[in-house]
Design a protein around this motif. Sequence first.
Motif, short mmCIF file in Angstrom:
data_model
loop_
_atom_site.label_atom_id
_atom_site.label_comp_id
_atom_site.label_asym_id
_atom_site.label_seq_id
_atom_site.Cartn_x
_atom_site.Cartn_y
_atom_site.Cartn_z
N ILE A 1 0.90 -1.38 0.08
CA ILE A 1 0.04 0.01 0.13
C ILE A 1 0.87 1.27 0.14
O ILE A 1 0.72 2.33 -0.82
CB ILE A 1 -0.89 0.09 1.33
CG1 ILE A 1 -1.73 -1.19 1.34
CG2 ILE A 1 -1.87 1.22 1.32
CD1 ILE A 1 -2.77 -1.30 2.40
N TYR A 2 1.73 1.36 1.11
CA TYR A 2 2.83 2.37 0.85
C TYR A 2 3.58 2.56 -0.22
O TYR A 2 3.95 3.81 -0.76
CB TYR A 2 3.58 2.37 2.22
CG TYR A 2 4.31 3.33 2.71
CD1 TYR A 2 3.53 4.55 3.05
CD2 TYR A 2 5.77 3.59 2.56
CE1 TYR A 2 3.86 5.76 3.47
CE2 TYR A 2 6.28 4.92 3.13
CZ TYR A 2 5.63 5.94 3.62
OH TYR A 2 6.13 7.11 4.11
N LYS A 3 3.90 1.50 -0.86
CA LYS A 3 4.68 1.49 -2.21
C LYS A 3 4.08 2.29 -3.34
O LYS A 3 4.37 3.23 -3.79
CB LYS A 3 5.08 0.16 -2.58
CG LYS A 3 5.82 0.25 -4.06
CD LYS A 3 6.09 -1.39 -4.49
CE LYS A 3 6.81 -1.23 -5.63
NZ LYS A 3 7.08 -2.64 -6.30
N GLN A 4 2.48 1.90 -3.41
CA GLN A 4 1.77 2.59 -4.25
C GLN A 4 1.53 4.04 -4.05
O GLN A 4 1.81 5.07 -4.96
CB GLN A 4 0.40 1.90 -4.45
CG GLN A 4 -0.56 2.65 -5.36
CD GLN A 4 0.11 2.22 -6.91
OE1 GLN A 4 0.99 1.41 -7.11
NE2 GLN A 4 -0.38 3.33 -7.60
N GLN A 5 1.32 4.54 -2.82
CA GLN A 5 1.18 5.74 -2.45
C GLN A 5 2.52 6.85 -2.61
O GLN A 5 2.49 7.65 -3.29
CB GLN A 5 1.17 5.91 -0.93
CG GLN A 5 -0.37 5.35 -0.56
CD GLN A 5 -0.51 5.49 1.08
OE1 GLN A 5 0.49 5.77 1.86
NE2 GLN A 5 -1.57 5.22 1.64
N LEU A 6 3.76 6.08 -2.49
CA LEU A 6 4.95 6.82 -2.90
C LEU A 6 5.21 6.82 -4.58
O LEU A 6 5.70 8.00 -4.83
CB LEU A 6 6.38 6.15 -2.43
CG LEU A 6 6.20 6.24 -0.76
CD1 LEU A 6 7.41 4.97 -0.34
CD2 LEU A 6 6.85 7.47 -0.57
N LYS A 7 4.73 5.85 -4.93
CA LYS A 7 4.93 5.86 -6.46
C LYS A 7 3.90 6.87 -7.03
O LYS A 7 4.17 7.82 -7.93
CB LYS A 7 4.29 4.63 -7.10
CG LYS A 7 4.67 4.44 -8.50
CD LYS A 7 4.18 3.14 -9.13
CE LYS A 7 4.38 2.83 -10.65
NZ LYS A 7 3.98 1.80 -11.29
N GLU A 8 2.67 7.10 -6.65
CA GLU A 8 1.67 7.95 -7.08
C GLU A 8 2.30 9.73 -6.78
O GLU A 8 2.03 10.49 -7.53
CB GLU A 8 0.41 7.87 -6.43
CG GLU A 8 -0.33 6.65 -6.89
CD GLU A 8 -1.71 6.33 -6.12
OE1 GLU A 8 -1.86 7.09 -5.24
OE2 GLU A 8 -2.18 5.20 -6.44
N LYS A 9 2.92 9.77 -5.53
CA LYS A 9 3.41 11.09 -5.09
C LYS A 9 4.81 11.48 -5.99
O LYS A 9 4.45 12.59 -6.59
CB LYS A 9 4.15 11.03 -3.92
CG LYS A 9 4.19 12.21 -3.06
CD LYS A 9 4.55 12.22 -1.73
CE LYS A 9 4.67 13.72 -1.09
NZ LYS A 9 4.91 13.59 0.43
N ILE A 10 5.51 10.50 -6.55
CA ILE A 10 6.54 10.90 -7.50
C ILE A 10 6.17 11.12 -8.63
O ILE A 10 6.39 11.94 -9.65
CB ILE A 10 7.50 9.70 -7.27
CG1 ILE A 10 8.97 10.11 -8.29
CG2 ILE A 10 7.26 8.48 -7.96
CD1 ILE A 10 9.73 11.56 -7.85
N ALA A 11 5.00 10.29 -9.30
CA ALA A 11 4.37 10.55 -10.44
C ALA A 11 3.72 12.11 -10.47
O ALA A 11 3.82 12.72 -11.31
CB ALA A 11 3.30 9.61 -10.75
N GLN A 12 3.19 12.42 -9.66
CA GLN A 12 2.57 13.75 -9.54
C GLN A 12 3.60 14.77 -9.35
O GLN A 12 3.53 16.01 -10.18
CB GLN A 12 1.82 14.09 -8.06
CG GLN A 12 1.15 15.40 -7.83
CD GLN A 12 0.08 15.61 -8.85
OE1 GLN A 12 -0.46 14.89 -9.48
NE2 GLN A 12 -0.15 16.92 -9.21
#
Length: 413
Positions: free
Chosen positions: A212-223
């Motif tokens: 879950i945390y991995k996906q959150q971090l990935k979305e943040k860098i994508a932003q």
Amino acid sequence: MNANKSIINPHKTFPESASQHFPQAKEVVAVIFPFLIPAPAEEHPFRLNDIVKTGNQYGIVTSLNKTEKPVTITWDASPGEDSFSWTYNLDEIRALTISIVPQFIPQKTAGKLPACTTIVLANSEQIQFSNATRFKVESLTEQHIIISTIDQSYLFPINLFPGYPTICTIDIPTPQQLKAASYLSVTDIRIRAKTHLALEVPDNFLEFAMPIYKQQLKEKIAQQLSEENYQLLDFDIAWEEAWKQQLENLTKKQGFYGFREGDCILQHREGFQRMGRVQHLNVEEPRPFHIQWNSGELLSYSLRELKGLGIARIEPIVKLSPNVAYQISEDGSYFTAWIGFRTKALAKAWLIPVKKLVGHLSNLIDCQISELQHTGYKYEYAVECPRHKTLNKRLEALAKVAELDLERTPFRR
């Protein structure tokens, strides 16, 4: 001025192609001044302050050491971001195609020879440049560099060249090149992702619900990259590589639930006992603990399985005194101790008094090799069968032995 010909051994190394283009270049066979730093070994091509690049990202070598990741590179700041440093091993440098930016580029680089530079030519003539002398790089190979001063050209072996660059002409890219450069490469995105993870992950990161945390971090860098141009496939590849390296770095630095790669392991359950070592930790797997048993068997376990099977980490050796050391497992099921002596005579003299305190001792172990020593002494007894049942009592007995002066023969009445 003339050189002493008895100490000069002229040799012809002028490359044919160079002689065709620069027939008047004088061949240099030695540099008397300035004193040159030896070239680094081939397996370690970097020097401090070397400028390096990967893709269109530039940096500088800021540290070299003899660890498993010997090269530290500080990368230049990108728009809106600070510069940052990262350590690499040589395999990572090759995989990321990090290369040294050439100091000298033919027809584009100008520089200076230091004042008082003194060289020896192939004909044994010595030349000294009293003042700092300007030059232009005419030709460059892996072995030689040809420079031209105001009135002469010189051919230097590249490892003897004492000059330094002062100016370099940069070609202005075409509109087509600028458009291509506007797309972030896999390397560009990987560097951004590494920086993002280094700043975002907390100390207890490895114990989180990571998918879950991995996906959150990935979305943040994508932003953060929403204003940049890149291929989605490149982003996914770069993110996975940065994520994997971040986990590996944290695992080696912090361990995982108290376990680290290389830790000694003991399994002690219902009379069964065996020892091994943590071979690898992969925190994303259901069974993250990979253990190599002394039998050669390599098995993987979850944290629950480790506890259920009585598998525990063996703590590092503890020294109570220069002569007394012990080691226990994390759960207390494993205990061993050693009493060391400087000579065999002292060991034999103390055998009975020590045995009365701690219990049955092994035969005297002659451990001349330092790797076999636990106390640092050449001769040791191991406590094979402790006198006391509880760990506290065993440690109390060892503490009494540690208070004895084992460097002297015991007093006898």
